[in-house]
Design an enzyme around this catalytic site. Structure first.
Site, PDB file in Angstrom:
ATOM      1  CG  LEU B  29     -47.031  -0.463 -64.933  1.00  0.00           C
ATOM      2  CD1 LEU B  29     -46.774  -1.777 -64.191  1.00  0.00           C
ATOM      3  CD2 LEU B  29     -47.412   0.707 -64.729  1.00  0.00           C
ATOM      4  CB  ALA B  33     -36.906  -8.739 -75.761  1.00  0.00           C
ATOM      5  CB  VAL B  37     -45.599  -4.637 -67.288  1.00  0.00           C
ATOM      6  CG1 VAL B  37     -45.788  -4.893 -65.933  1.00  0.00           C
ATOM      7  CG2 VAL B  37     -43.961  -5.654 -67.810  1.00  0.00           C
ATOM      8  CE  LYS B  50     -41.967  -9.382 -68.997  1.00  0.00           C
ATOM      9  NZ  LYS B  50     -40.342  -9.605 -68.547  1.00  0.00           N
ATOM     10  CG  ASP B 140     -31.211  -7.182 -70.337  1.00  0.00           C
ATOM     11  OD1 ASP B 140     -29.870  -6.518 -69.977  1.00  0.00           O
ATOM     12  OD2 ASP B 140     -31.690  -6.762 -70.394  1.00  0.00           O
TER      13      ASP B 140
END
Lengths: 255, 308
Positions: B29, B33, B37, B50, B140
């Site tokens: 997907l 960093a 996934v 993940k 983020d």
């Protein structure tokens, strides 16, 4: 658990192959033996780095126990912070791993269940945040770096903000290579705050020589905790891939 | 990205080393960093998985997601399983989470229209408030890390790689939305860091590409954002909360949420009000008045729905 000692790193920012003096891979090995991690960032404009340059960057970071990345100038600031942090975490992880081994016998972190490791992860993160950090930024200022200097300057200033945002003590120094007389010029001596108005470009020597290896070797001496062992330096000098004499062979284009 | 810890190709089938749950991999997907996934099947259900490049970073994320899970509100994907998998002889940590189907925030806005943005921001502020109350900062914030869920206009945060403990340095950021690069403060994780990013994001999502690209790549300053805000009909009504967020004057996400809501109401009233004033004819005025009531009811309805 005791606080980890000061973490020391050299961060090389370059855009191509070294072409003068001791091999940078040997120099990185030397740094690692002195307890200094070497991280390397390759900065590229288009696709100029080439396989050889990439390989050197990779091997330098491997030998120096650090991380590497190859990025465009716009990503430089973010990458500097990320690489530094990841390399730090990794160093601490090694320390924690060793301690766990001592406590639990042969058991390493990988042999703990994920639930237990989630707790260890929190501890590693905390130790990383609290530990002291010393970083020497080594900036390649050979001629081809000219149009990336603005981004490098921004990254330097930015990195000092990142360091000041940490809880632990931090300091940084910035050096350029090649230097005017030596392999290395210290542009910014140890500090925890780089002035916003700092101009990198005013103090540059644009040269075709890229002595990455010698620069790393000299940067090691900036860390107060060690004296450079003469014997080791000589040993590595002999094994270096490229000798001083044919230094001009792979020179960058000079504008 | 970092060759000394490169992610190997995922096998078609994975089994957890500790809990023994099995997954068959459908496709990749995306890459962040901290890891890759994958979309996988587990017992016939689609699940996102993940796999970490770095075990410590991945487990930190899993830790935060687990803590947030206890909350009623849907902030991020539900987390199902944390385990290790051996790929090509190397052990990698992974976590399995709910597969959130939907559209990235910026793409979703193109479909539903910019007028939805304030409503989505209000939801995001509620999410952030919960994260902040748990002692963290998201770090983020960017459209790439947000998904507008297909079923209803719910916005969900998806990549928790930047989540940082308050008081620590922010673990991961993106230049465009970073307070330090806009010369508006440092990178220490406090609620104001997230609110700053959110404000930049709102301005950016309402600005056309050309205007945005005219911003210099280095030495950016928030003054440049104020200029954009003043010139832009979509964000100008939110000038006050945006400016306060950019100047770091909010202590909590809730305060900013209240101001955005207030501006949203003001805007709706002003738009409707000005139409009424310019149409003083009997029937037209009545009609418009009726429309105004209907639109306010719709607005109240959608707000109520969004909050729940």
């Amino acid at each position: 658990m005791a606080k980890p000692a000061t973490l020391r790193q050299i961060l090389v920012v370059t855009d191509g192959c070294s072409n003068s003096g001791i091999s940078p891979i040997a120099a990185a090995t030397l740094a690692r033996e002195q307890g200094i991690t070497v991280n390397v960032i390759g900065v590229i404009d288009k696709n100029e780095l080439g396989e050889q340059g990439e390989q050197e960057i990779r091997e330098m970071a491997q030998a120096g126990g650090g991380m590497h990345d190859i990025v465009y100038p716009a990503q430089l600031a973010q990458t500097v912070q990320m690489l530094t942090r990841k390399a730090m975490t990794r160093t601490i992880q090694h320390v924690v791993n060793k301690e766990l081994k001592q406590i639990l016998g042969e058991s390493e972190m990988d042999n703990l269940s994920p639930e237990k490791r989630m707790q260890v992860a929190g501890m590693v993160d905390e130790l990383g945040e609290q530990s002291s950090l010393e970083v020497v930024m080594l900036v390649d200022t050979s001629a081809s770096m000219k149009n990336k200097i603005a981004a490098v300057q921004q990254a330097i200033f930015d990195f000092s903000i990142s360091l000041r945002s940490r809880s632990g003590k931090s300091k940084m120094a910035v050096c350029s290579f090649p230097g005017k007389e030596k392999h290395l010029d210290t542009l910014i001596p140890w500090t925890n705050q780089v002035e916003k108005a700092y101009q990198l470009s005013s103090s540059l020597t644009m040269s075709g020589i890229t002595p990455t290896g010698p620069a790393i070797t000299e940067a090691i001496a900036l860390f107060g905790h060690i004296e450079l062992p003469e014997k080791l330096a000589n040993k590595y000098q002999k094994n270096s891939r490229i000798n001083e004499e044919d230094g001009g062979f792979m020179q960058d284009h000079v504008f | 990205m970092f060759s000394n810890q490169k992610m190997p190709e995922a096998p078609l089938y994975m089994e957890g080393k500790w809990h023994g749950k099995d997954y068959s991999v459908i496709k990749e997907l995306g890459r962040g960093a901290n890891g890759v996934v994958y979309l996988v099947f587990h017992k016939g259900t689609k699940v996102a998985l993940k796999v970490g490049l770095d075990s410590i970073d991945l487990l930190m994320e899993a830790n935060v997601l687990t803590q947030l899970q206890s909350h009623n509100e849907k902030i991020g994907p539900a987390i199902y399983d944390v385990d290790d998998v051996v790929i090509e002889g190397k052990t990698h940590a992974y976590y399995a989470m709910e597969y959130v189907e939907g559209e990235r925030l910026d793409r979703s806005l193109k479909q539903v229209g910019k007028e939805w943005l304030p409503l989505l921001l209000i939801q995001l502020l509620s999410h952030l408030h919960v994260i902040h109350q748990h002692g963290y900062v998201f770090g983020d914030l960017k459209p790439e890390n947000m998904i507008v869920v297909k079923s209803g206009k719910q916005v969900c945060l998806i990549d928790f790689g930047g989540v940082s403990k308050q008081g620590h340095a922010v673990r991961q950021f993106t230049e465009e939305y970073d307070r330090a690069l806009w010369q508006a403060g440092d990178r220490r994780a406090d609620p104001g860091y997230d609110l700053f990013s959110l404000a930049v994001m709102m301005v950016r999502l309402c600005t056309d590409k050309e205007t945005w690209n005219r911003l210099p790549s280095v030495r950016r300053h928030v003054q440049m954002l104020y200029a954009i805000i003043a010139d832009n009909e979509h964000v100008a009504p939110y000038r006050i909360p945006l400016q306060k967020a950019l100047e770091g004057r909010y202590q909590t996400a809730i305060q900013m949420k209240a101001d955005i809501l207030h501006a949203f109401h003001q805007k709706s009233v002003n738009v409707a009000g000005s139409s009424v004033a310019s149409n003083k004819e009997g029937l037209g005025s009545k009609l418009l008045g009726g429309l105004f009531v209907v639109s306010m009811l719709l607005l109240a309805g959608s707000l109520y729905y969004l909050w729940m």
